[in-house]
Design an enzyme around this catalytic site. Structure first.
Site, PDB file in Angstrom:
ATOM      1  N   ALA A 109      56.216  -5.128  -5.207  1.00 57.18           N
ATOM      2  CA  ALA A 109      56.308  -4.069  -6.204  1.00 57.18           C
ATOM      3  C   ALA A 109      55.071  -3.164  -6.187  1.00 57.18           C
ATOM      4  O   ALA A 109      54.117  -3.376  -5.432  1.00 57.18           O
ATOM      5  CB  ALA A 109      56.496  -4.686  -7.585  1.00 57.18           C
ATOM      6  N   HIS A 110      55.093  -2.170  -7.074  1.00 54.07           N
ATOM      7  CA  HIS A 110      54.050  -1.141  -7.094  1.00 54.07           C
ATOM      8  C   HIS A 110      52.684  -1.712  -7.455  1.00 54.07           C
ATOM      9  O   HIS A 110      52.543  -2.618  -8.264  1.00 54.07           O
ATOM     10  CB  HIS A 110      54.425  -0.022  -8.080  1.00 54.07           C
ATOM     11  CG  HIS A 110      54.595  -0.483  -9.501  1.00 54.07           C
ATOM     12  ND1 HIS A 110      53.734  -0.144 -10.504  1.00 54.07           N
ATOM     13  CD2 HIS A 110      55.531  -1.266 -10.069  1.00 54.07           C
ATOM     14  CE1 HIS A 110      54.126  -0.685 -11.643  1.00 54.07           C
ATOM     15  NE2 HIS A 110      55.229  -1.381 -11.398  1.00 54.07           N
TER      16      HIS A 110
END
Length: 295
Positions: free
Chosen positions: A237-238
């Site tokens: 994820a980010h």
């Protein structure tokens, strides 16, 4: 293609025990090998297979107490076998040649020497591709993407705008690097999208498996450290930072803003909650759920 055991032993740094002039035409697993193929055996508990295999020659460790075949004795049989494969498999023949007529390359894109671009590839404005990199059919290279030297980008990979891929990186088919991070703010019962204006940095000698997704940062960078190897179907994820020489096995999921330090192993289907730190040299076994930071 044909090679003698003497030629192979010299190439992998081993010693022949038996007929050095024996010719083999390829390599295969010990159960699958034919009477003209070389195989290897690294684990002593499988030595009984030596009597069953059709292979005329086997790569083994120096101390292996075996007989009845020809052998190449090396310190690391598995590594030597992997190296020997390169004598029979010409990767250059498999990569695209030149620039395919159907590729769409923006005028401002910069391609260095010996870059190969396959059919139906799209390379957008401002992209830079380093020398000796191969981009296979159907890939999308977004605006201002930077790809280093000696990379292999296999078919149908997407590199979104601003992504940076360093040198000798391998990206397997279907991977998506730089898609928006999963960020929303709840307003009056609705989920309002938070713009993801950061990017992704993939450092040297990383391999990214098929259908891996690595999200761009909300701001700053999602980082994949040098030498890390990512298996198929992993989601990162980010704003995650992965350290150097980590191993992420199939279906691992890592939530946003996690810091994974160097030499960490996350086995299959391990999951990590957001905003945690996993300390260097940690090992998480299959289906582990990590909900707090680990030293």
């Amino acid at each position: 293609m044909k090679k003698t055991l003497a030629e192979i032993a010299e190439f992998v740094g081993g010693q022949v025990d038996g007929d050095a002039s024996l010719v083999v035409t390829g390599l295969n697993g010990i159960k699958e090998a034919t009477s003209t193929e070389l195989t290897f055996l690294a684990n002593p508990k499988y030595f009984s297979l030596i009597k069953e295999t059709d292979a005329p020659a086997i790569i083994v460790a120096p101390e292996a107490d075996v007989s009845g075949k020809a052998f190449i004795r090396v310190k690391n049989p598995s590594l030597a076998f992997a190296k020997a494969i390169t004598m029979f498999r010409d990767e250059e023949q498999l990569r695209p040649k030149g620039i395919a007529a159907s590729a769409e390359i923006a005028e401002s894109a910069q391609l260095a020497d010996n870059v190969a671009v396959g059919a139906n590839v799209v390379i957008e404005e401002g992209a830079k591709i380093g020398k000796n990199t191969a981009i296979f059919a159907g890939c999308y290279i977004g605006q201002n993407v930077c790809i280093g030297e000696g990379c292999i980008i296999y078919p149908n990979v997407t590199l979104r705008d601003g992504v940076e891929v360093c040198n000798r990186v391998i990206v397997q088919p279907g991977a998506v690097i730089g898609a928006d991070g999963y960020g929303y703010e709840q307003v009056d019962g609705r989920h309002v999208k938070i713009p993801q204006i950061g990017t992704v940095l993939v450092e040297d000698d990383v391999e990214i498996g098929a259908n891996v997704t690595i999200d761009r940062a909300r701001f700053g960078k999602t980082i994949i450290g040098k030498g890390t190897k990512i298996d198929n179907l992993v989601h990162i994820a980010h704003n995650v930072t992965i350290g150097e020489n980590c191993l992420l096995v199939a279906q691992v999921g890592i939530s946003g803003s996690v810091n994974v330090e160097d030499n960490v192993i996350l086995a299959g289907q391990a999951g990590v909650s957001g905003h945690l730190t996993i300390g260097a040299n940690s090992v998480a076994a299959a289906q582990t759920g990590i909900i707090k930071s680990c030293p």
